[in-house]
Design a protein around this motif. Structure first.
Motif, PDB file in Angstrom:
ATOM      1  N   LYS A 103      -0.449  -7.514  -3.123  1.00 14.13           N
ATOM      2  CA  LYS A 103      -1.719  -6.940  -3.562  1.00 14.13           C
ATOM      3  C   LYS A 103      -1.532  -5.518  -4.063  1.00 14.13           C
ATOM      4  O   LYS A 103      -2.068  -5.131  -5.120  1.00 14.13           O
ATOM      5  N   ALA A 104      -0.745  -4.719  -3.323  1.00 15.67           N
ATOM      6  CA  ALA A 104      -0.532  -3.328  -3.710  1.00 15.67           C
ATOM      7  C   ALA A 104       0.224  -3.208  -5.027  1.00 15.67           C
ATOM      8  O   ALA A 104      -0.027  -2.298  -5.824  1.00 15.67           O
ATOM      9  N   ASN A 105       1.144  -4.139  -5.274  1.00 18.22           N
ATOM     10  CA  ASN A 105       1.982  -4.080  -6.475  1.00 18.22           C
ATOM     11  C   ASN A 105       1.434  -4.908  -7.628  1.00 18.22           C
ATOM     12  O   ASN A 105       2.037  -4.925  -8.721  1.00 18.22           O
ATOM     13  N   GLY A 106       0.337  -5.622  -7.408  1.00 18.20           N
ATOM     14  CA  GLY A 106      -0.238  -6.444  -8.456  1.00 18.20           C
ATOM     15  C   GLY A 106       0.628  -7.625  -8.838  1.00 18.20           C
ATOM     16  O   GLY A 106       0.660  -8.046 -10.000  1.00 18.20           O
ATOM     17  N   ASP A 143       7.585   5.472   3.012  1.00 25.10           N
ATOM     18  CA  ASP A 143       6.791   4.526   3.791  1.00 25.10           C
ATOM     19  C   ASP A 143       7.526   4.162   5.076  1.00 25.10           C
ATOM     20  O   ASP A 143       8.725   4.394   5.223  1.00 25.10           O
ATOM     21  N   TRP A 144       6.788   3.576   6.005  1.00 23.61           N
ATOM     22  CA  TRP A 144       7.313   3.197   7.312  1.00 23.61           C
ATOM     23  C   TRP A 144       7.330   1.675   7.477  1.00 23.61           C
ATOM     24  O   TRP A 144       6.487   0.972   6.922  1.00 23.61           O
ATOM     25  N   LYS A 237      -0.663   2.059  13.198  1.00 24.78           N
ATOM     26  CA  LYS A 237      -0.620   1.564  11.824  1.00 24.78           C
ATOM     27  C   LYS A 237      -0.218   0.088  11.761  1.00 24.78           C
ATOM     28  O   LYS A 237      -0.739  -0.661  10.938  1.00 24.78           O
ATOM     29  N   GLN A 238       0.744  -0.308  12.572  1.00 30.39           N
ATOM     30  CA  GLN A 238       1.221  -1.689  12.582  1.00 30.39           C
ATOM     31  C   GLN A 238       1.132  -2.236  13.999  1.00 30.39           C
ATOM     32  O   GLN A 238       1.524  -1.554  14.950  1.00 30.39           O
ATOM     33  N   LYS A 239       0.664  -3.446  14.151  1.00 28.61           N
ATOM     34  CA  LYS A 239       0.609  -4.095  15.464  1.00 28.61           C
ATOM     35  C   LYS A 239       0.663  -5.600  15.245  1.00 28.61           C
ATOM     36  O   LYS A 239      -0.213  -6.170  14.570  1.00 28.61           O
ATOM     37  N   SER A 240       1.680  -6.250  15.782  1.00 24.76           N
ATOM     38  CA  SER A 240       1.853  -7.679  15.579  1.00 24.76           C
ATOM     39  C   SER A 240       2.754  -8.226  16.672  1.00 24.76           C
ATOM     40  O   SER A 240       2.921  -7.605  17.726  1.00 24.76           O
ATOM     41  N   THR A 241       3.325  -9.361  16.422  1.00 24.14           N
ATOM     42  CA  THR A 241       4.286  -9.980  17.324  1.00 24.14           C
ATOM     43  C   THR A 241       5.388 -10.625  16.498  1.00 24.14           C
ATOM     44  O   THR A 241       5.143 -11.068  15.358  1.00 24.14           O
ATOM     45  N   THR A 242       6.579 -10.665  17.045  1.00 24.48           N
ATOM     46  CA  THR A 242       7.703 -11.256  16.314  1.00 24.48           C
ATOM     47  C   THR A 242       7.528 -12.756  16.110  1.00 24.48           C
ATOM     48  O   THR A 242       8.264 -13.356  15.321  1.00 24.48           O
ATOM     49  N   SER A 279       0.039  -0.171   1.515  1.00 28.26           N
ATOM     50  CA  SER A 279      -1.217  -0.924   1.483  1.00 28.26           C
ATOM     51  C   SER A 279      -2.428  -0.032   1.701  1.00 28.26           C
ATOM     52  O   SER A 279      -3.555  -0.403   1.351  1.00 28.26           O
ATOM     53  N   ARG A 280      -2.211   1.169   2.248  1.00 30.38           N
ATOM     54  CA  ARG A 280      -3.297   2.101   2.546  1.00 30.38           C
ATOM     55  C   ARG A 280      -3.334   3.278   1.569  1.00 30.38           C
ATOM     56  O   ARG A 280      -4.264   4.102   1.634  1.00 30.38           O
TER      57      ARG A 280
END
Length: 305
Positions: A103-106, A143-144, A237-242, A279-280
């Protein structure tokens, strides 16, 4: 490793220079002093003989608990591998991250193929816990990305999926810093095979914070069931699971080992979830503190300067 207390493998610096250590509780013990074996003077040499070394280190820790070995005073933790082997980085390995970048890169989301995809990161780009990273002068969009790092402990070639994790010595936390505005050459036509510039994008000095230690694989359990998150200046900023990886670590090891031999001391960065700065429209600036955490593997902090 079978130790009475949880044991983490570190590289530390003290009066004798850089050496391998064991972090037991909050104290660092010199690995070679504990075992009496000079093969344990560095983490790379420990990994090069991992099957024997892991048992030797475990026995040494149990011995320390009963014979009063002294911890190292003023030990400074460095990256657990200050000079690792090859660093293989999985690209677009979480569906939500692939979607946000498209989305960010089109662009369109790259469809899943029959094998995982990796790029290389220089071993010289590694820095340790608490390090400062100098922002590249030719980039304004650093970026991170928080990533689970798997450290290889046995020579690995053409392995079957069900045995792939047997080749992992342990796990650590990594941050894949990326210069987004250097990823494409502006003076090269779209569609050219030379348009992408992974060297500038991913390989500036300090672009691979790693640490704070290596947790032996048998203390981690399932690498596909770990919470993973990253914050900047305390803001999540990021929160998920492997569990959300597109290709599991085992699949990545299988795929990589079909292409090239993996060696002890090689590292696999397994991809990052959504929430990156691109993305932000947010990017790192001097003074920012990035903190990455993975369940059971500790916290890795680095400061931008």
């Amino acid at each position: 490793m079978g130790a009475v207390e949880s044991t983490r493998i570190v590289t530390y610096r003290a009066d004798r220079g850089e050496r391998a250590g064991l972090l037991v509780g909050d104290k660092v013990y010199d690995a070679a002093d504990l075992t009496g074996d000079q093969r344990d003077v560095s983490v790379m040499s420990i990994l090069g003989n991992w099957d024997d070394a892991s048992a030797r280190l475990a026995n040494a820790v149990r011995s320390r608990l009963s014979n009063g070995h002294e911890p190292v005073s003023d030990a400074e933790l460095l990256a657990p591998l200050t000079s690792p082997g090859t660093i293989y980085c999985a690209g677009a390995n979480y569906a939500d991250h692939a979607a946000e970048m498209a989305k960010a890169n089109g662009t369109q989301i790259r469809p899943k193929s029959d094998r995982s995809w990796h790029f290389l990161k220089s071993s010289r780009s590694v820095v340790g816990p608490g390090s400062t990273v100098e922002l590249p002068r030719n980039s304004s969009k650093i970026d991170w990305e928080v990533e689970l790092a798997a450290v290889i402990g046995r020579k690995c070639k053409d392995v079957h999926l069900e045995h792939a994790l047997d080749y992992v010595a342990g796990y650590s936390v990594a941050i894949d810093l990326s210069a987004r505005d250097l990823s494409r050459r502006l003076d090269v036509a779209d569609g050219s095979p030379f348009k992408m510039d992974w060297m500038s994008h991913k390989n500036f000095d300090g672009s691979c914070p790693l640490g704070p230690f290596i947790v032996p694989a048998n203390e981690v359990g399932d690498p596909q069931d770990l919470g993973i998150e990253l914050s900047v200046n305390g803001e999540l900023k990021q929160k998920s699971t492997t569990a959300e990886m597109i290709f599991s670590l085992a699949e990545q090891i299988r795929d990589l080992s079909r292409q090239i031999t993996l060696w002890p001391g090689d590292i696999i960065l397994t991809g990052t979830p959504a929430g990156v700065g691109t993305s932000r429209g947010e990017f790192l600036k001097a003074g920012d503190v990035v903190a990455a955490r993975i369940d059971g593997l500790g916290e890795l902090r680095t400061t931008m300067v």
